[in-house]
Design an enzyme around this catalytic site. Structure first.
Site, PDB file in Angstrom:
ATOM      1  CG  ASP A 200      30.269 -72.860 -75.719  1.00  0.00           C
ATOM      2  OD1 ASP A 200      30.587 -71.802 -76.299  1.00  0.00           O
ATOM      3  OD2 ASP A 200      30.010 -72.921 -74.504  1.00  0.00           O
ATOM      4  CB  SER A 232      34.916 -55.666 -55.862  1.00  0.00           C
ATOM      5  OG  SER A 232      34.519 -55.704 -57.214  1.00  0.00           O
ATOM      6  CG  HIS A 234      34.647 -57.105 -61.899  1.00  0.00           C
ATOM      7  ND1 HIS A 234      35.504 -58.032 -62.450  1.00  0.00           N
ATOM      8  CD2 HIS A 234      34.246 -56.304 -62.926  1.00  0.00           C
ATOM      9  CE1 HIS A 234      35.626 -57.801 -63.748  1.00  0.00           C
ATOM     10  NE2 HIS A 234      34.867 -56.756 -64.058  1.00  0.00           N
ATOM     11  N   GLY A 258      35.163 -50.875 -65.928  1.00  0.00           N
ATOM     12  CA  GLY A 258      36.139 -51.108 -66.991  1.00  0.00           C
ATOM     13  C   GLY A 258      37.564 -50.805 -66.598  1.00  0.00           C
ATOM     14  CG  ASP A 385      27.944 -74.220 -71.185  1.00  0.00           C
ATOM     15  OD1 ASP A 385      28.361 -73.767 -72.277  1.00  0.00           O
ATOM     16  OD2 ASP A 385      28.102 -73.620 -70.114  1.00  0.00           O
TER      17      ASP A 385
END
Length: 493
Positions: A200, A232, A234, A258, A385
């Site tokens: 992965d 923020s 984010h 976005g 994981d």
């Protein structure tokens, strides 16, 4: 998975119901910070969604009207309306869990050659002992009894029975001391057949979190970016704030899903986000600036103050320390190294080229990873994981979960790398090879010992005056088992 959902009624009001009671076609609202109860299609609004439970990627994706969202994903910012596309019990996340439960009993320990031989060995030795008694009784009844007893005493099914399990026990102990927890001992014998190692990406080959990799901002502008980012939640904002080390954040920032952040102070508008955010506010970039931005193969946060572009901050998911060295060593062993990622083509391709992988596949859902593994054949070691990797771990010949794996992945795996060092995977292959070598040596010794000593005890070489007493036979038998154990203990060095 959330236990409740906000159902939108015909009169426009919301009703809180159990998520399990949702039906296909129901309209629900999902607010910032809430989890999606089932697979759905957005009908109003847009927001960024953390889909790491499904695709393993730490960077959220912005989704708007008409796009699919998965059950178990998290709304990072914004409020949306969505139409339920699947019954909660039939969502993709539920499918992963169901498939995992069904496949939990597929892997069985392989039958050992020594066990089969031991089943035949014991009655065969009794027959040989009786034949020895009968044959020698025609010549010397005392010799007949001594030889028959010596055959029973000197034969050593213990050495045959110990040859494999004692070596495996030592290998398990050595593995645990090296930070490798081997849950399924059968893999010690299976690992020799591995031809492909599939990884992965996020959290396995990479650190799984964004960090600042480059910036064109001066110190003052960088501090301003940190000031805007501090308030923020984010992931990009958190990475910038951590890099700058800001202790104070702006109050009243406006987050646009976005796009990025808007903040106005004393009539000056400050923007931190995508190029589209800057364009929406009329910020013009010259060709040189555009080329500089396009050259950054990473996630970008652009800063503009008062309508003037100031520069960029590039963020990327760093490759783990030791990953390049691991891939190089595995390839030197003749193993093919591939990457199966839920990330986009651009990011997956970049990581693949840096690590010099043989192949990579991007944008994969959990079931697509499983299909690829089936196509590779049965000689694959899969390393992952996340929740999204659990099915692939069960499908692979050997499933390996790394230290920061989800609980589901650890349960699904055959091996857990306990220490935070991916290079331990190479130690696993080396340990498997050494253990198999020891097992073969043990079996060879056990076979040769019995093949030589049983005829000797039976008096086959009596014509040359070579006979054994039961006391000597007992010493030889004990020594045989001790030699097998001591040889196996070499694995612990």
């Amino acid at each position: 998975k959330p236990k409740i959902a906000h159902l939108l009624l015909a009169d426009g009001t919301e009703k809180q119901i159990k998520a399990s009671e949702l039906k296909i076609g129901d309209i629900i609202s999902i607010k910032s910070g809430e989890h999606t109860p089932s697979d759905a299609i957005i009908t109003y609004g847009g927001a960024e969604f953390d889909e790491s439970a499904i695709n393993g990627e730490s960077l959220p994706r912005y989704k708007s009207v008409g796009e699919n969202i998965f059950g178990g994903s998290t709304n990072i910012n914004g409020t949306i309306l969505a139409k339920i596309a699947k019954n909660p019990k039939e969502s993709l996340l539920e499918g992963i869990i169901s498939s995992l439960q069904q496949s939990a009993s597929k892997k069985l320990n392989i039958a050992r050659l020594a066990d089969k031989i031991s089943n035949i060995f014991v009655p065969s030795v009794i027959v040989v002992s009786l034949l020895t008694l009968i044959i020698w009784s025609f010549f010397d009844i005392n010799r007949a009894v001594i030889c028959a007893i010596s055959v029973l005493v000197i034969s050593c099914p213990c050495a045959l029975g110990l040859a494999t399990p004692i070596a495996i026990v030592c290998a398990l102990s050595k593995g645990s001391k090296s930070g490798i927890l081997i849950k399924n001992p059968a893999i010690i014998e299976l690992i020799k057949g591995a031809k492909i190692v599939a990884f992965d990406k996020t959290g396995t080959l990479t650190k799984g979190s964004l960090s600042v990799s480059a910036t064109s901002l001066n110190d003052d502008d960088l501090r301003l970016a940190g000031f805007l980012s501090k308030a923020s939640s984010h992931p990009i904002s958190k990475a910038i704030s951590k890099y700058v080390g800001t202790s104070k954040g702006a109050k009243g920032i406006k987050e646009l899903a976005g796009l990025g952040i808007e903040y106005e102070e004393n009539g000056v508008l400050m923007l931190l986000g995508s190029i589209k955010l800057l364009q929406n506010h009329g910020v013009v970039l010259n060709e040189s600036q555009k080329e500089q931005i396009l050259a950054q193969n990473a996630a970008l946060a652009l800063l503009a103050v008062g309508g003037e572009y100031r520069g960029f901050i590039a963020l990327s998911d760093e490759i783990k320390e030791g990953a390049k060295e691991l891939i190089s060593k595995l390839k030197a062993k003749g193993l093919k190294c591939v990457m199966l990622s839920g990330d986009n083509e651009k990011n997956a391709g970049q990581i693949s080229r840096e690590l010099r992988l043989d192949e990579y596949y991007a944008g994969l859902l959990p079931n697509e990873k499983v299909e690829l593994l089936r196509g590779f054949g049965g000689s694959v070691v899969f390393v992952g994981d996340g929740i999204n990797d659990a099915l692939a771990m069960k499908e692979a010949m050997i499933g390996v979960a790394i230290s920061n794996s989800s609980d589901i992945s650890k349960d699904a795996s055959d091996i857990i790398i306990i220490k935070d060092d991916i290079k331990a995977l190479y130690e696993l292959f080396s340990l498997g090879q050494k253990a198999l070598k020891i097992i073969k040596q043990n079996l060879f010794w056990a076979f040769c010992y019995n093949a030589l000593c049983i005829p000797l005890a039976a008096g086959v070489f009596g014509g040359a005056g070579v006979f054994l007493t039961p006391a000597i036979a007992a010493f030889a038998m004990s020594s045989s088992s001790v030699i097998v154990v001591l040889n196996s203990l070499r694995l612990l060095r």
